[in-house]
Design a protein around this motif. Structure first.
Motif, PDB file in Angstrom:
ATOM      1  N   ASP A 211      -3.598  -0.515  18.354  1.00  0.00           N
ATOM      2  CA  ASP A 211      -3.958   0.885  18.589  1.00  0.00           C
ATOM      3  C   ASP A 211      -4.290   1.598  17.283  1.00  0.00           C
ATOM      4  OD1 ASP A 211      -3.492   0.440  21.268  1.00  0.00           O
ATOM      5  OD2 ASP A 211      -1.578   1.514  21.314  1.00  0.00           O
ATOM      6  N   GLU A 212      -3.466   1.413  16.263  1.00  0.00           N
ATOM      7  CA  GLU A 212      -3.678   2.082  14.976  1.00  0.00           C
ATOM      8  C   GLU A 212      -4.919   1.549  14.263  1.00  0.00           C
ATOM      9  OE1 GLU A 212      -2.118   4.760  13.864  1.00  0.00           O
ATOM     10  OE2 GLU A 212      -0.874   4.763  15.669  1.00  0.00           O
ATOM     11  N   MET A 213      -5.174   0.251  14.347  1.00  0.00           N
ATOM     12  CA  MET A 213      -6.357  -0.319  13.697  1.00  0.00           C
ATOM     13  C   MET A 213      -7.637   0.168  14.378  1.00  0.00           C
ATOM     14  SD  MET A 213      -5.517  -1.942  11.008  1.00  0.00           S
ATOM     15  CE  MET A 213      -7.055  -2.776  10.647  1.00  0.00           C
ATOM     16  N   ARG A 214      -7.612   0.315  15.693  1.00  0.00           N
ATOM     17  CA  ARG A 214      -8.793   0.825  16.415  1.00  0.00           C
ATOM     18  C   ARG A 214      -9.127   2.248  15.990  1.00  0.00           C
ATOM     19  NH1 ARG A 214      -6.544  -1.544  21.830  1.00  0.00           N
ATOM     20  NH2 ARG A 214      -7.474  -3.604  21.749  1.00  0.00           N
ATOM     21  N   ARG A 215      -8.122   3.038  15.703  1.00  0.00           N
ATOM     22  CA  ARG A 215      -8.357   4.434  15.297  1.00  0.00           C
ATOM     23  C   ARG A 215      -9.026   4.534  13.933  1.00  0.00           C
ATOM     24  NH1 ARG A 215      -2.508   6.215  17.226  1.00  0.00           N
ATOM     25  NH2 ARG A 215      -2.978   6.146  19.431  1.00  0.00           N
ATOM     26  N   ARG A 216      -8.904   3.516  13.116  1.00  0.00           N
ATOM     27  CA  ARG A 216      -9.424   3.564  11.747  1.00  0.00           C
ATOM     28  C   ARG A 216     -10.469   2.473  11.480  1.00  0.00           C
ATOM     29  NH1 ARG A 216      -4.283   4.617  12.225  1.00  0.00           N
ATOM     30  NH2 ARG A 216      -3.379   6.469  11.322  1.00  0.00           N
ATOM     31  N   VAL A 217     -11.137   2.054  12.496  1.00  0.00           N
ATOM     32  CA  VAL A 217     -12.095   0.952  12.384  1.00  0.00           C
ATOM     33  C   VAL A 217     -13.224   1.254  11.389  1.00  0.00           C
ATOM     34  CG1 VAL A 217     -13.547   1.659  14.328  1.00  0.00           C
ATOM     35  CG2 VAL A 217     -13.360  -0.762  13.742  1.00  0.00           C
ATOM     36  N   ASP A 218     -13.517   2.520  11.139  1.00  0.00           N
ATOM     37  CA  ASP A 218     -14.605   2.878  10.234  1.00  0.00           C
ATOM     38  C   ASP A 218     -14.205   2.899   8.757  1.00  0.00           C
ATOM     39  OD1 ASP A 218     -16.372   3.124  12.341  1.00  0.00           O
ATOM     40  OD2 ASP A 218     -15.890   5.243  12.652  1.00  0.00           O
ATOM     41  N   THR A 219     -12.938   2.680   8.452  1.00  0.00           N
ATOM     42  CA  THR A 219     -12.471   2.676   7.067  1.00  0.00           C
ATOM     43  C   THR A 219     -12.258   1.226   6.637  1.00  0.00           C
ATOM     44  OG1 THR A 219     -11.363   4.779   7.475  1.00  0.00           O
ATOM     45  CG2 THR A 219     -10.739   3.593   5.473  1.00  0.00           C
ATOM     46  N   ALA A 220     -13.202   0.690   5.871  1.00  0.00           N
ATOM     47  CA  ALA A 220     -13.200  -0.737   5.535  1.00  0.00           C
ATOM     48  C   ALA A 220     -11.974  -1.186   4.745  1.00  0.00           C
ATOM     49  CB  ALA A 220     -14.461  -1.090   4.749  1.00  0.00           C
ATOM     50  N   GLN A 221     -11.429  -0.336   3.912  1.00  0.00           N
ATOM     51  CA  GLN A 221     -10.292  -0.728   3.075  1.00  0.00           C
ATOM     52  C   GLN A 221      -8.937  -0.466   3.745  1.00  0.00           C
ATOM     53  OE1 GLN A 221     -12.327  -2.633   1.129  1.00  0.00           O
ATOM     54  NE2 GLN A 221     -10.674  -2.335  -0.326  1.00  0.00           N
ATOM     55  N   HIS A 222      -8.947   0.024   4.975  1.00  0.00           N
ATOM     56  CA  HIS A 222      -7.691   0.283   5.687  1.00  0.00           C
ATOM     57  C   HIS A 222      -7.204  -1.004   6.337  1.00  0.00           C
ATOM     58  CE1 HIS A 222      -5.176   1.531   9.122  1.00  0.00           C
ATOM     59  NE2 HIS A 222      -4.729   2.412   8.241  1.00  0.00           N
ATOM     60  N   ARG A 223      -5.950  -1.349   6.077  1.00  0.00           N
ATOM     61  CA  ARG A 223      -5.345  -2.528   6.685  1.00  0.00           C
ATOM     62  C   ARG A 223      -3.905  -2.217   7.053  1.00  0.00           C
ATOM     63  NH1 ARG A 223      -9.846  -3.839   6.756  1.00  0.00           N
ATOM     64  NH2 ARG A 223     -10.820  -5.761   6.126  1.00  0.00           N
ATOM     65  N   LEU A 224      -3.494  -2.741   8.177  1.00  0.00           N
ATOM     66  CA  LEU A 224      -2.100  -2.686   8.598  1.00  0.00           C
ATOM     67  C   LEU A 224      -1.636  -4.106   8.875  1.00  0.00           C
ATOM     68  CD1 LEU A 224      -2.133   0.317  11.100  1.00  0.00           C
ATOM     69  CD2 LEU A 224      -1.256   0.301   8.765  1.00  0.00           C
ATOM     70  N   PHE A 225      -0.367  -4.347   8.647  1.00  0.00           N
ATOM     71  CA  PHE A 225       0.222  -5.665   8.845  1.00  0.00           C
ATOM     72  C   PHE A 225       1.487  -5.520   9.672  1.00  0.00           C
ATOM     73  CE2 PHE A 225      -1.935  -5.446   4.801  1.00  0.00           C
ATOM     74  CZ  PHE A 225      -2.773  -6.546   4.840  1.00  0.00           C
ATOM     75  N   VAL A 226       1.757  -6.498  10.525  1.00  0.00           N
ATOM     76  CA  VAL A 226       3.023  -6.541  11.258  1.00  0.00           C
ATOM     77  C   VAL A 226       4.003  -7.328  10.399  1.00  0.00           C
ATOM     78  CG1 VAL A 226       4.204  -7.336  13.334  1.00  0.00           C
ATOM     79  CG2 VAL A 226       1.892  -6.398  13.502  1.00  0.00           C
ATOM     80  N   ILE A 227       5.129  -6.699  10.082  1.00  0.00           N
ATOM     81  CA  ILE A 227       6.135  -7.296   9.207  1.00  0.00           C
ATOM     82  C   ILE A 227       7.418  -7.505  10.003  1.00  0.00           C
ATOM     83  CG2 ILE A 227       7.537  -6.949   7.141  1.00  0.00           C
ATOM     84  CD1 ILE A 227       5.229  -5.213   6.085  1.00  0.00           C
ATOM     85  N   GLU A 228       7.975  -8.692   9.898  1.00  0.00           N
ATOM     86  CA  GLU A 228       9.224  -9.061  10.569  1.00  0.00           C
ATOM     87  C   GLU A 228      10.361  -9.011   9.549  1.00  0.00           C
ATOM     88  OE1 GLU A 228      10.955 -13.292  11.860  1.00  0.00           O
ATOM     89  OE2 GLU A 228       9.041 -12.775  12.791  1.00  0.00           O
ATOM     90  N   THR A 229      11.486  -8.457   9.958  1.00  0.00           N
ATOM     91  CA  THR A 229      12.640  -8.379   9.058  1.00  0.00           C
ATOM     92  C   THR A 229      13.931  -8.610   9.853  1.00  0.00           C
ATOM     93  OG1 THR A 229      13.740  -6.992   7.416  1.00  0.00           O
ATOM     94  CG2 THR A 229      12.857  -5.876   9.325  1.00  0.00           C
ATOM     95  N   PRO A 230      14.966  -9.170   9.235  1.00  0.00           N
ATOM     96  CA  PRO A 230      16.233  -9.321   9.927  1.00  0.00           C
ATOM     97  C   PRO A 230      16.825  -7.947  10.258  1.00  0.00           C
ATOM     98  CG  PRO A 230      16.222 -10.582   7.891  1.00  0.00           C
ATOM     99  CD  PRO A 230      15.001  -9.733   7.889  1.00  0.00           C
ATOM    100  N   ARG A 231      17.462  -7.851  11.397  1.00  0.00           N
ATOM    101  CA  ARG A 231      18.108  -6.605  11.778  1.00  0.00           C
ATOM    102  C   ARG A 231      19.363  -6.405  10.927  1.00  0.00           C
ATOM    103  NH1 ARG A 231      18.771  -5.021  17.976  1.00  0.00           N
ATOM    104  NH2 ARG A 231      16.704  -5.920  17.850  1.00  0.00           N
ATOM    105  N   PRO A 232      19.590  -5.195  10.386  1.00  0.00           N
ATOM    106  CA  PRO A 232      20.792  -4.958   9.601  1.00  0.00           C
ATOM    107  C   PRO A 232      22.045  -5.288  10.414  1.00  0.00           C
ATOM    108  CG  PRO A 232      19.279  -3.115   9.388  1.00  0.00           C
ATOM    109  CD  PRO A 232      18.727  -4.020  10.466  1.00  0.00           C
ATOM    110  N   GLY A 233      22.994  -5.868   9.767  1.00  0.00           N
ATOM    111  CA  GLY A 233      24.236  -6.240  10.437  1.00  0.00           C
ATOM    112  C   GLY A 233      24.188  -7.592  11.117  1.00  0.00           C
ATOM    113  N   GLY A 234      23.069  -8.308  10.945  1.00  0.00           N
ATOM    114  CA  GLY A 234      22.943  -9.670  11.443  1.00  0.00           C
ATOM    115  C   GLY A 234      22.715  -9.763  12.863  1.00  0.00           C
TER     116      GLY A 234
END
Length: 68
Positions: free
Chosen positions: A45-68
Motif C-alpha cells: 500500500d505504501e509503495m503504491r502511494r509513492r510509485v512516482d518517486t524513484a529513490q523511495h524504497r521501503l523494506f519489510v524488516i523482521e526482528t525478535p519480539r522483546p522478551g523472547g
C-alpha cells in the motif's frame, strides 16, 4: 505455537541507488506488526502511494519480539 517475531516497514527516500543513506527527514517506520502478511500488505500500500518517486524504497524488516 506463538510466533515470537515482529515486523516493521522501514525506509524513505534514499540519496542514491546504493540504498544506504536516507535523505534527512524522509525516514519512515510503520509497525510493529505481529504477522508477515500484514507487514507485506502495508508495504504494498505504501509503495503504491509513492510509485512516482524513484529513490523511495521501503523494506519489510523482521526482528525478535522483546522478551523472547
Amino acid at each position: 505455537m506463538v510466533d515470537r517475531k515482529l515486523w516493521f516497514v522501514w525506509g524513505g527516500i534514499f540519496t542514491d541507488s546504493t540504498w544506504r543513506e536516507l535523505e534527512a527527514g524522509s525516514e519512515e517506520c510503520h509497525g510493529p506488526y505481529h504477522d508477515l502478511e500484514t507487514a507485506e500488505r502495508i508495504w504494498r500500500d505504501e509503495m503504491r502511494r509513492r510509485v512516482d518517486t524513484a529513490q523511495h524504497r521501503l523494506f519489510v524488516i523482521e526482528t525478535p519480539r522483546p522478551g523472547g
